[in-house]
Design a protein around this motif. Sequence first.
Motif, mmCIF file in Angstrom:
data_model
loop_
_atom_site.group_PDB
_atom_site.id
_atom_site.type_symbol
_atom_site.label_atom_id
_atom_site.label_comp_id
_atom_site.label_asym_id
_atom_site.label_seq_id
_atom_site.Cartn_x
_atom_site.Cartn_y
_atom_site.Cartn_z
ATOM 1 N N GLN A 91 25.251 1.689 -31.501
ATOM 2 C CA GLN A 91 23.496 1.980 -32.164
ATOM 3 C C GLN A 91 22.740 2.208 -31.248
ATOM 4 O O GLN A 91 21.567 2.141 -30.895
ATOM 5 N N GLU A 92 22.628 0.999 -30.101
ATOM 6 C CA GLU A 92 21.734 0.122 -29.185
ATOM 7 C C GLU A 92 21.995 2.443 -28.361
ATOM 8 O O GLU A 92 20.915 2.687 -27.896
ATOM 9 N N PHE A 93 22.959 2.477 -28.475
ATOM 10 C CA PHE A 93 23.078 4.266 -27.456
ATOM 11 C C PHE A 93 22.877 4.621 -28.342
ATOM 12 O O PHE A 93 21.410 5.578 -27.277
ATOM 13 N N ARG A 94 22.513 5.404 -29.592
ATOM 14 C CA ARG A 94 21.663 6.101 -29.860
ATOM 15 C C ARG A 94 20.333 5.749 -30.352
ATOM 16 O O ARG A 94 19.347 6.975 -29.726
ATOM 17 N N ARG A 95 19.921 4.263 -30.347
ATOM 18 C CA ARG A 95 18.151 4.432 -29.843
ATOM 19 C C ARG A 95 17.740 5.079 -29.048
ATOM 20 O O ARG A 95 16.149 5.336 -28.569
ATOM 21 N N ARG A 96 18.824 4.191 -27.429
ATOM 22 C CA ARG A 96 18.271 5.024 -26.240
ATOM 23 C C ARG A 96 18.004 6.402 -26.023
ATOM 24 O O ARG A 96 17.134 6.400 -25.531
ATOM 25 N N LEU A 97 18.872 7.007 -26.371
ATOM 26 C CA LEU A 97 18.957 8.699 -26.458
ATOM 27 C C LEU A 97 17.427 8.884 -26.855
ATOM 28 O O LEU A 97 16.763 9.921 -26.482
ATOM 29 N N ALA A 98 17.500 8.080 -28.128
ATOM 30 C CA ALA A 98 15.934 8.625 -28.848
ATOM 31 C C ALA A 98 14.757 8.138 -28.039
ATOM 32 O O ALA A 98 13.542 8.981 -28.127
ATOM 33 N N LEU A 99 14.750 7.606 -27.207
ATOM 34 C CA LEU A 99 13.823 6.954 -26.522
ATOM 35 C C LEU A 99 13.485 7.801 -25.145
ATOM 36 O O LEU A 99 12.291 8.263 -24.699
ATOM 37 N N ILE A 100 14.266 8.908 -24.821
ATOM 38 C CA ILE A 100 14.529 10.351 -23.662
ATOM 39 C C ILE A 100 14.056 10.723 -24.598
ATOM 40 O O ILE A 100 14.000 11.341 -25.381
ATOM 41 N N GLU A 101 13.618 11.946 -23.225
ATOM 42 C CA GLU A 101 12.860 13.105 -23.743
ATOM 43 C C GLU A 101 13.596 13.720 -23.868
ATOM 44 O O GLU A 101 15.248 13.738 -22.853
ATOM 45 N N ARG A 102 14.036 15.345 -24.211
ATOM 46 C CA ARG A 102 15.023 16.872 -24.745
ATOM 47 C C ARG A 102 15.556 16.711 -22.989
ATOM 48 O O ARG A 102 14.244 17.128 -22.180
#
Lengths: 231, 120
Positions: free
Chosen positions: A173-184
């Motif tokens: 869950q935290e991995f997915r949240r961190r990915l969502a924080l960065i730009e494409r």
Amino acid sequence: MQGWPADGGASGIATRRLPSFVAQTMMAGPAAGRLALELLDALGRLDHAALRATLASDVRMRALVPGGLVEDFGPAAVAARFAGWFGAQGRTETLEQRIDEAPGGRTSLVYRLRIVRGGDVRSVEQHAFLRASEAGIVRIDLVCSGFVPEPPRSEDAVEFDAGDLGCGTGLPQEFRRRLALIERGARLTVITSDASAREDLPALARLLGHRVAAVATRADGRTEIQVIREK
Amino acid sequence: MAKMIFHCTHGREDPERATLPFVAANVAATAGQEAIVLCTIDAVWLGTEGGADGVESKGLTPLKQLYHELLANGGSVWLCGACTKPRGIDDSKLAKGAVIVGAAKVVEEIARGATPVAFA
């Protein structure tokens, strides 16, 4: 991982300097201008020892920050305040800095920094009036914007130290949240001591449509997984 | 060739339930299918060095032998990371061929078409 204090920020390892700002500098005096430059340089490098060296033994700082007014006396306390704001980890980028004469024989110092640390990116602007002598900066009156979050850019190498978080303790869950924080297009580097993460995080990245750039074992034995956000 | 994930949830405390998934996975591997035994809960001990020693159920091949046959036939043994961690099992304690994985790895395989099999 070091958190963000209520009234301050993070520490940088390197600063990208702007093209020469010296031409903009109208020094209240040679000492003040030189010291302002040294303070900015030390701040950009997060060299707290160097920052402390710019301060006189009787320095006093008043700072208005989002959390309220703070006052510090003496070089140790003032340097510690800056260290508490900016910390010792991450990378800084100087977006703006300006030194001017100010009324009352003081020196005006304005700077805006962008700090990338542990997956978080913050921007801060501080305005300060300095009074200095040959012995160092004796007075700092400062206003701080606070450390405002902003999205990482694709060139940011965002790092997330996951510690020993695992499958059963929220790592996916935290991995997915961190990915969502960065730009494409940005890269997220995860460092983990969890044994299953070497297989799990790449699998999760693929399931989410992202690209696994690298999986490696660090010198400290932990696993490093680099993922590029693709969508 | 199909991929099958055989779920094993018991260790030496229940030799029959511990052994049957390995029996079935070995059959699949012998038949040229991709066979994975996914060990969860106390079954994760079976993937540790010496963990399968002495685990025998009447009428079935000893588990240790099945374990090695499975690997020799191209099969895999996965240990649930959420189950190994609280039991203090890390890479240094694993038997040859065992791998610690998390749920995402299992989900990915199933999403790609692997069939989960509950055999005991």
